[in-house]
Design a protein around this motif. Sequence first.
Motif, PDB file in Angstrom:
ATOM      1  N   ARG A 144       0.718  -1.355   0.001  1.00 44.26           N
ATOM      2  CA  ARG A 144       0.112  -0.136  -0.067  1.00 44.26           C
ATOM      3  C   ARG A 144       0.961   1.251   0.093  1.00 44.26           C
ATOM      4  O   ARG A 144       0.452   2.287  -0.691  1.00 44.26           O
ATOM      5  CB  ARG A 144      -0.929   0.209   1.317  1.00 44.26           C
ATOM      6  CG  ARG A 144      -1.760   1.011   1.273  1.00 44.26           C
ATOM      7  CD  ARG A 144      -2.967   1.202   2.297  1.00 44.26           C
ATOM      8  NE  ARG A 144      -2.309   1.444   3.535  1.00 44.26           N
ATOM      9  CZ  ARG A 144      -2.898   1.740   4.541  1.00 44.26           C
ATOM     10  NH1 ARG A 144      -4.236   2.432   4.540  1.00 44.26           N
ATOM     11  NH2 ARG A 144      -2.218   1.918   5.826  1.00 44.26           N
TER      12      ARG A 144
ATOM     13  N   LEU B  51       2.258   1.721  -3.545  1.00 44.94           N
ATOM     14  CA  LEU B  51       1.232   2.095  -4.428  1.00 44.94           C
ATOM     15  C   LEU B  51       0.830   3.354  -4.422  1.00 44.94           C
ATOM     16  O   LEU B  51       0.701   4.027  -5.487  1.00 44.94           O
ATOM     17  CB  LEU B  51       0.121   1.002  -4.678  1.00 44.94           C
ATOM     18  CG  LEU B  51       0.257  -0.387  -5.031  1.00 44.94           C
ATOM     19  CD1 LEU B  51      -0.720  -1.342  -4.682  1.00 44.94           C
ATOM     20  CD2 LEU B  51       0.860  -0.433  -6.369  1.00 44.94           C
ATOM     21  N   GLU B  52       0.217   3.597  -3.115  1.00 46.03           N
ATOM     22  CA  GLU B  52      -0.467   5.000  -2.802  1.00 46.03           C
ATOM     23  C   GLU B  52       0.399   6.135  -2.903  1.00 46.03           C
ATOM     24  O   GLU B  52       0.244   7.267  -3.481  1.00 46.03           O
ATOM     25  CB  GLU B  52      -1.354   4.910  -1.659  1.00 46.03           C
ATOM     26  CG  GLU B  52      -2.080   3.682  -1.961  1.00 46.03           C
ATOM     27  CD  GLU B  52      -3.693   4.100  -1.186  1.00 46.03           C
ATOM     28  OE1 GLU B  52      -3.838   5.374  -0.818  1.00 46.03           O
ATOM     29  OE2 GLU B  52      -4.303   3.111  -0.669  1.00 46.03           O
TER      30      GLU B  52
ATOM     31  N   ALA C  68       1.372   6.773  -6.537  1.00 45.57           N
ATOM     32  CA  ALA C  68       0.266   7.328  -7.260  1.00 45.57           C
ATOM     33  C   ALA C  68       0.106   8.808  -6.904  1.00 45.57           C
ATOM     34  O   ALA C  68       0.015   9.714  -8.122  1.00 45.57           O
ATOM     35  CB  ALA C  68      -1.207   6.702  -6.856  1.00 45.57           C
TER      36      ALA C  68
ATOM     37  N   HIS D 136      -8.924   7.972  -2.373  1.00 47.73           N
ATOM     38  CA  HIS D 136      -7.501   7.412  -2.685  1.00 47.73           C
ATOM     39  C   HIS D 136      -7.532   6.721  -4.019  1.00 47.73           C
ATOM     40  O   HIS D 136      -6.707   6.893  -4.676  1.00 47.73           O
ATOM     41  CB  HIS D 136      -7.480   6.591  -1.498  1.00 47.73           C
ATOM     42  CG  HIS D 136      -6.784   7.073  -0.367  1.00 47.73           C
ATOM     43  ND1 HIS D 136      -5.554   7.150   0.189  1.00 47.73           N
ATOM     44  CD2 HIS D 136      -7.544   7.696   0.647  1.00 47.73           C
ATOM     45  CE1 HIS D 136      -5.604   7.980   1.130  1.00 47.73           C
ATOM     46  NE2 HIS D 136      -6.670   7.898   1.656  1.00 47.73           N
ATOM     47  N   LEU D 137      -8.772   6.147  -4.500  1.00 46.13           N
ATOM     48  CA  LEU D 137      -8.793   5.628  -5.821  1.00 46.13           C
ATOM     49  C   LEU D 137      -8.843   6.820  -6.911  1.00 46.13           C
ATOM     50  O   LEU D 137      -8.451   6.525  -8.069  1.00 46.13           O
ATOM     51  CB  LEU D 137     -10.043   4.543  -5.928  1.00 46.13           C
ATOM     52  CG  LEU D 137     -10.159   3.578  -4.983  1.00 46.13           C
ATOM     53  CD1 LEU D 137     -11.334   2.704  -5.116  1.00 46.13           C
ATOM     54  CD2 LEU D 137      -8.829   2.577  -5.456  1.00 46.13           C
TER      55      LEU D 137
ATOM     56  N   ALA E 229      -5.246   7.565  -7.477  1.00 47.92           N
ATOM     57  CA  ALA E 229      -4.716   6.313  -8.375  1.00 47.92           C
ATOM     58  C   ALA E 229      -4.935   6.546  -9.665  1.00 47.92           C
ATOM     59  O   ALA E 229      -4.131   6.437 -10.530  1.00 47.92           O
ATOM     60  CB  ALA E 229      -4.842   5.165  -7.803  1.00 47.92           C
TER      61      ALA E 229
ATOM     62  N   VAL F 117      -4.396  -0.812  -6.705  1.00 49.03           N
ATOM     63  CA  VAL F 117      -4.654  -0.146  -5.741  1.00 49.03           C
ATOM     64  C   VAL F 117      -6.240  -0.510  -5.362  1.00 49.03           C
ATOM     65  O   VAL F 117      -6.601  -0.590  -4.031  1.00 49.03           O
ATOM     66  CB  VAL F 117      -4.725   1.185  -5.879  1.00 49.03           C
ATOM     67  CG1 VAL F 117      -5.472   2.278  -4.870  1.00 49.03           C
ATOM     68  CG2 VAL F 117      -3.262   1.754  -6.476  1.00 49.03           C
TER      69      VAL F 117
ATOM     70  N   ASN G 227      -5.585  -3.974  -3.491  1.00 49.58           N
ATOM     71  CA  ASN G 227      -4.764  -3.651  -2.045  1.00 49.58           C
ATOM     72  C   ASN G 227      -5.861  -2.951  -1.118  1.00 49.58           C
ATOM     73  O   ASN G 227      -5.797  -3.425   0.076  1.00 49.58           O
ATOM     74  CB  ASN G 227      -3.751  -2.774  -2.221  1.00 49.58           C
ATOM     75  CG  ASN G 227      -2.974  -2.604  -1.013  1.00 49.58           C
ATOM     76  OD1 ASN G 227      -2.806  -1.485  -0.344  1.00 49.58           O
ATOM     77  ND2 ASN G 227      -1.995  -3.515  -0.637  1.00 49.58           N
ATOM     78  N   ARG G 228      -6.700  -2.158  -1.747  1.00 53.55           N
ATOM     79  CA  ARG G 228      -7.453  -1.381  -0.634  1.00 53.55           C
ATOM     80  C   ARG G 228      -8.755  -2.276  -0.037  1.00 53.55           C
ATOM     81  O   ARG G 228      -9.233  -2.215   0.885  1.00 53.55           O
ATOM     82  CB  ARG G 228      -8.187  -0.006  -1.168  1.00 53.55           C
ATOM     83  CG  ARG G 228      -6.893   1.024  -1.095  1.00 53.55           C
ATOM     84  CD  ARG G 228      -7.600   2.421  -1.250  1.00 53.55           C
ATOM     85  NE  ARG G 228      -8.401   3.044  -0.074  1.00 53.55           N
ATOM     86  CZ  ARG G 228      -7.917   3.328   1.098  1.00 53.55           C
ATOM     87  NH1 ARG G 228      -6.472   3.906   0.838  1.00 53.55           N
ATOM     88  NH2 ARG G 228      -8.614   3.833   2.112  1.00 53.55           N
TER      89      ARG G 228
END
Length: 236
Positions: free
Chosen positions: A110, A113-114, A117, A157-158, A161, A173, A176-177
């Motif tokens: 996470r 990725l985040e 992003a 958050h998406l 991304a 993402v 993972n989320r």
Amino acid sequence: MTHPPHDLGRTVYRPVRGGNALEDTVARLVQTVRLGLVAPGESLPSERELAERYAVSRDTVRQAIGELADAGYVVRRRGRYGGTFVADPLPPSADGPVDAAELDDVLGLRRVLEAGAARAAASRMLTDAARATLEDRHAATAAASAGDYRRLDSLLHLTIAELAGIPSLLPLVVENRARVNAWLDTFPLLPRNIEHSDAQHDRIVASILTGRPDAAEAAVLDHLAGSEALLRGFLA
């Protein structure tokens, strides 16, 4: 009050980090309870003692205890024999401790990725429509009710991304989320954590909209560290 064995006490009561002091303090207190270092019905150390051990303010300790009292983990009693006592019985927990290696894997991914992003999104020249979408998601999360907060937080958050402009990143993402959210749903939302999270969202979104990749990445990592502390406290 029960005192844990020296090594365990030194681990659980060590100073917390400054950036997410409230979340870390909540997590340490939950660990104390879930590990049985203070048994149900027994008292925790005083607020003053906890503040000294965690190297935080008494106000932070008081807020953390308040969050756990609202969630049913501790009971506060006033008077000569008052203090903070571990609830008896404790609220039900998840179906058992989450495997530490799995937790490390999911949370480590996470972060990569985040944070990546957010850096990518802040590095792009966003269209007016993209900027408006991010601002709308941000506003919706800030205005969300407790019951809708986690859903709208995930959508924010998406959106970040998606704005990174890397098509293959978004499915990673999402997956993972979904795993992280399944864990988050096993313990209650903490109002003070929501306030802290909203302030961090402000910094993340502002960094992206003003094109500051380093600041965006740092703000996301700071933000994720708070929820990571809670996850490890409640689940590990």
